[in-house]
Scaffold this motif. Structure first.
Motif, mmCIF file in Angstrom:
data_model
loop_
_atom_site.group_PDB
_atom_site.id
_atom_site.type_symbol
_atom_site.label_atom_id
_atom_site.label_comp_id
_atom_site.label_asym_id
_atom_site.label_seq_id
_atom_site.Cartn_x
_atom_site.Cartn_y
_atom_site.Cartn_z
ATOM 1 N N ILE A 1 0.646 -1.272 0.343
ATOM 2 C CA ILE A 1 0.203 0.076 -0.080
ATOM 3 C C ILE A 1 1.270 1.340 0.258
ATOM 4 O O ILE A 1 0.685 2.144 -0.576
ATOM 5 N N GLN A 2 2.407 1.277 0.641
ATOM 6 C CA GLN A 2 2.785 2.369 0.930
ATOM 7 C C GLN A 2 3.842 2.354 -0.511
ATOM 8 O O GLN A 2 3.364 3.728 -1.232
ATOM 9 N N SER A 3 3.670 1.757 -0.801
ATOM 10 C CA SER A 3 4.401 1.858 -2.486
ATOM 11 C C SER A 3 3.399 2.711 -3.269
ATOM 12 O O SER A 3 3.391 3.254 -4.508
ATOM 13 N N GLN A 4 2.133 1.765 -3.663
ATOM 14 C CA GLN A 4 1.210 1.865 -4.335
ATOM 15 C C GLN A 4 0.598 3.291 -3.587
ATOM 16 O O GLN A 4 0.547 4.305 -5.012
ATOM 17 N N LYS B 1 -2.212 5.974 -11.235
ATOM 18 C CA LYS B 1 -3.630 6.331 -11.555
ATOM 19 C C LYS B 1 -4.943 6.347 -10.475
ATOM 20 O O LYS B 1 -5.393 7.125 -10.670
ATOM 21 N N GLU B 2 -4.270 4.779 -9.997
ATOM 22 C CA GLU B 2 -5.238 4.846 -9.107
ATOM 23 C C GLU B 2 -5.135 3.330 -7.611
ATOM 24 O O GLU B 2 -3.425 2.894 -8.135
ATOM 25 N N ILE B 3 -5.600 3.367 -6.631
ATOM 26 C CA ILE B 3 -4.595 2.604 -5.597
ATOM 27 C C ILE B 3 -5.776 1.456 -5.452
ATOM 28 O O ILE B 3 -7.007 2.144 -5.202
ATOM 29 N N SER B 4 -5.849 0.460 -5.445
ATOM 30 C CA SER B 4 -6.935 -1.230 -5.472
ATOM 31 C C SER B 4 -6.618 -1.095 -3.497
ATOM 32 O O SER B 4 -6.047 -1.591 -3.214
ATOM 33 N N ILE B 5 -8.267 -0.758 -3.800
ATOM 34 C CA ILE B 5 -8.804 -1.583 -1.907
ATOM 35 C C ILE B 5 -9.201 -2.319 -1.943
ATOM 36 O O ILE B 5 -10.852 -1.996 -3.146
ATOM 37 N N ILE B 6 -9.709 -3.475 -1.703
ATOM 38 C CA ILE B 6 -10.528 -3.757 -1.322
ATOM 39 C C ILE B 6 -11.523 -4.339 -0.106
ATOM 40 O O ILE B 6 -12.045 -4.835 0.179
ATOM 41 N N SER B 7 -10.994 -3.491 0.637
ATOM 42 C CA SER B 7 -11.469 -3.927 2.701
ATOM 43 C C SER B 7 -10.409 -2.336 3.029
ATOM 44 O O SER B 7 -10.534 -1.386 2.670
ATOM 45 N N ALA C 1 -3.870 6.473 5.763
ATOM 46 C CA ALA C 1 -2.655 6.784 7.484
ATOM 47 C C ALA C 1 -1.338 7.332 6.130
ATOM 48 O O ALA C 1 -0.687 7.963 6.330
ATOM 49 N N GLN C 2 -1.245 6.601 5.044
ATOM 50 C CA GLN C 2 -0.295 6.553 4.029
ATOM 51 C C GLN C 2 -0.781 8.097 3.495
ATOM 52 O O GLN C 2 0.786 8.946 3.816
#
Ligand SMILES: Nc1ncnc2c1ncn2[C@@H]1O[C@H](COP(=O)(O)OP(=O)(O)OP(=O)(O)O)[C@@H](O)[C@H]1O
Length: 732
Positions: free
Chosen positions: A389-392, A402-408, A417-418
């Motif tokens: 996540i930090q790297s994303q 262009k996007e960050i994948s979030i599933i929860s 937080a990041q």
């Protein structure tokens, strides 16, 4: 909860009453003249039962017994009307508006406005929008007391019409509704409207209202917690009727006589409508005979809580009028009204909510889909996941993704937080780069903790702790759950945060730079408008002096000619006066034009001042959050900057200081501040003190006296002239 009777509340308000009446009864006894021995079968005693008698009571009690229920009902969606009726000079305006000179003697309208805004503040589960209108019915013409530009020579906007629509009831097409957000704003409008009212003098009242006035508070409220598709509206009408008058007693003549005839006629139509309403067998009520009854149709027989205040004199000389007022009150008591909550449904909101429901359903179905992978979704994130996540987030911030994948939800929280860490570290870095000394001389450095598992914690370290910070965070490597950040590590000791004044300077060039720039721009505009206002004031005053000089010259010529005597056939105006008249007209046109510019610049100044104030408050608030966030200062050591702190930039501190002093002076009754402020603002505009109607001809005359001061007396600048220029011209 308010419960409402469906019949009219009728209370009697006495003026100069000498016999103390029983709580709900007015007994009138007419002593027979012992010298008159002629047989007289006329009744000499009368008794009237009403809902209450307000005899020797304070304005506060009058409001509590007459107005409060209607106001509280209006906030819940019931229409309400409070109406004063009675003979001229019996105290209707005093009951309704009260004295503008004294806060204690303010009447029902200012108190109702105060209550409305107090309740709006209290009822935080609702959002309210409040609008005001002020209608005058003068000689059967509808006049908007809040629409005509002040100082304009144009008559106020005409062409207003009483209309009726199903679901909306009776309303006035063309009447302006003014949004208000505070008691102060509302009082400003009330006083402005009062200044535009038409009054005249006669034997029974030197400040007699020559028109019927309806001050209306339009309220709309929506629930914050329940569906906002439903909302309620209400109208609170505060009506000051013109007084009925016997021409023989008032001695009205000329224009006053014409006004009295219109007043008496409309009041007699009002009585006819009440008679018809009180008689259940009548199926037609003649509301449309006059504008007054048509405008009050809902208040009289429809969806409204209505209270009538019958104002009476207690003098024997006024017994006939007193009886007639009390008879009217008794009839009114028999009239039924049907108050119901005005609930509406907003179709656009329903559509929006349907869309929202659809979206939520879709979202839920995604969650259902995800629920088949429980361990991934609900367990605390592993180090690898956090690192991913930090790297994303990093890639997202530097633009490579262009996007960050979030599933929860856990992932979502980690993403936030990041972001927060990334923002904080950049803010603090930029602050320390400016080389400011922090606290007691210890330079502050910002260090990301060198931990593979939890590299996200940005810690602000004093030099002694640097070594420690560079060591791996063993505890966090061992456990999956992130421990709460240790107080020692992530907070400064209370003495360490940089002084606020310095931090504020840094904030203004860094994080708050844009806002600070806007504030500076707004202040520059404000200063420029102030300068223009001063110049325009000077120009208006110069124009006025020229008008006075020319008028005086014409008068002198006239006097001279009158002394010499005008021969038959000779024109009334001589050559010199004839040449001065067009000059005077031109000067007046110039005056109006400058005055108009002055008026709009005043509005601009007020607006710009408002922007500057808003901007300043925002800057300080944002600084406050930034400071708290950046230095993680515990709440107890926070020294919140107050508006009076030295870091507070701005203009108009004198005015603020003045207002603070005024607050202190009015400490025992802090609510009086809005009242006096509104009065002060209105007075400032007209440049004179004003009494009862604020707009009495006396005020105009005072104003003109102020304008016509000798030329060598610089005096106060005249900022504004009240409403009707034709009235001014009459005096001129
Ligand atoms: N209860 C009261 N206490 C003290 N003064 C009062 C009271 N009622 C009325 N007055 C005074 O009596 C005078 C006439 O009152 P007001 O102008 O309110 O009468 P009105 O009924 O509105 O008359 P009109 O119909 O002619 O406008 C005013 O100077 C007012 O201040």
């Amino acid at each position: 909860e308010c419960r409402y009777d469906s019949h009219f509340g009728v209370l009697v308000c006495t003026l100069n009453f000498c016999v103390c009446p029983a709580p709900q009864t007015v007994n009138i006894h007419n002593r027979k003249d012992p010298r008159n021995l002629a047989l007289n079968n006329q009744p000499s005693s009368w008794s009237f039962q009403l809902d209450g008698v307000l005899h020797h009571v304070s304005q506060e009690e009058v409001y509590a017994r007459v107005g409060r229920r209607a106001v509280l009902g209006a906030l819940e969606g019931y229409n309400g009307t409070v109406m004063c009726f009675g003979q001229t000079g019996a105290g209707k305006t005093y009951t309704m508006t009260g004295s503008t000179e004294s806060y204690k003697q303010r009447g029902i309208i200012p108190r109702a406005l105060q209550e409305v805004f107090q309740q709006v503040e209290k009822r935080c589960e609702y959002t309210f929008s409040v609008h005001l209108s002020y209608l005058e019915i003068y000689n059967e013409t509808l006049v908007d007391l809040l629409s005509s530009p002040r100082g304009s020579s144009d008559p106020p906007a005409r062409g207003m019409v009483v209309m009726e629509e199903p679901g909306r009831g009776v309303f006035i097409r063309g009447l302006t509704l003014h949004p208000v957000h505070s008691e102060g704003e509302a009082l400003n409008l009330l006083f402005e409207g009062e200044m535009n009212r038409i009054i005249g003098a006669h034997a029974l009242n030197k400040n007699s209202s020559r028109s019927h006035c309806i001050f209306t508070v339009h309220i709309e409220s929506r629930s914050r917690t329940l569906s906002d598709a439903k909302y309620v509206t209400s109208k609170l009408n505060l009506v000051d009727l013109a007084g009925s008058e016997r021409l023989g007693k008032t001695g009205s003549a000329g224009q006053g006589l014409k006004e009295a005839m219109y007043i008496n006629k409309s009041l007699s139509f009002l009585e006819q409508a009440i008679l018809a309403l009180a008689d259940r067998r009548r199926d037609h009520v003649p509301f449309r005979q006059t504008k007054l009854t048509y405008a009050l149709k809902d208040a009289l027989g429809g969806n409204c809580n209505t209270v009538l205040v019958a104002n009476i004199y207690g003098e024997a000389a006024q017994i006939e009028e007193t009886l007639s007022t009390l008879r009217f009150g008794s009839r009114m008591k028999r009239v039924q009204t049907h108050p119901t909550v005005n609930e509406h449904i907003d179709p656009a909101q329903i559509k929006k909510l349907e869309k929202e429901v659809q979206m939520l359903k879709e979202e839920l179905s995604i969650y259902h889909g995800l629920a088949v992978r429980p361990s991934n979704v609900y367990e605390p994130l592993s180090d690898a996941q956090v690192a991913e996540i930090q790297s994303q987030v990093r890639r997202y911030l530097n633009g490579t993704s262009k996007e960050i994948s979030i599933i929860s939800i856990r992932q979502l929280q980690e993403v936030f937080a990041q972001f927060k860490l990334a923002t904080n570290s950049s803010v603090v870095l930029s602050f320390s780069r400016q080389g400011k000394k922090q606290g007691a001389g210890s330079p502050v450095t910002v260090m990301p903790v060198a931990s593979a598992s939890r590299p996200k914690q940005v810690r602000i370290q004093t030099p002694e702790r640097e070594q420690e910070a560079q060591e791996p965070d063993i505890q966090s490597q061992d456990t999956q759950e992130s421990p709460p950040p240790s107080k020692e590590l992530c907070c400064f000791p209370p003495s360490a945060p940089p002084p606020k004044a310095e931090a504020f300077e840094a904030f203004k060039v860094g994080q708050g730079g844009e806002l600070n720039h806007i504030l500076k721009e707004n202040k520059a505009v404000l200063l420029e408008r102030h300068a223009r206002l001063r110049q325009l004031t000077e120009e208006v005053n110069t124009a006025k002096r020229k008008i006075d000089r020319t008028t005086a010259a014409i008068e002198r010529y006239k006097d001279k000619r009158a002394r010499q005597g005008i021969a038959k056939g000779e024109p009334v105006l001589g050559e010199p006066e004839i040449s001065l008249v067009p000059h005077l007209r031109e000067l007046k046109a110039q005056y109006r034009q400058r005055y108009e510019a002055l008026r709009s610049t005043t509005a601009e100044v007020n607006y710009c001042q408002h922007l500057v104030d808003q901007c300043r408050v925002r800057l300080l608030n944002e600084f406050e959050s930034w400071y708290k966030e950046t230095f993680r200062v515990p709440e107890e050591v926070l020294n919140v900057p107050k508006p009076e702190d030295p870091v507070q930039p701005g203009i108009g501190e004198d005015q603020e200081l003045f207002e603070r002093l005024q607050c202190e002076r009015l400490g025992d009754s802090p609510r009086a501040i809005s009242f006096y402020n509104a009065r002060q603002r209105t007075q400032k505009r007209v440049g004179v003190s004003f009494s009862k109607h604020s707009s009495t001809l006396a005020s105009f005359q005072c104003l003109f006296r102020a304008i016509r001061r000798p030329e060598n007396d610089p005096g106060l600048p005249v900022y504004l002239l009240p409403g009707r220029y034709h009235t001014i011209q009459q005096n001129n």
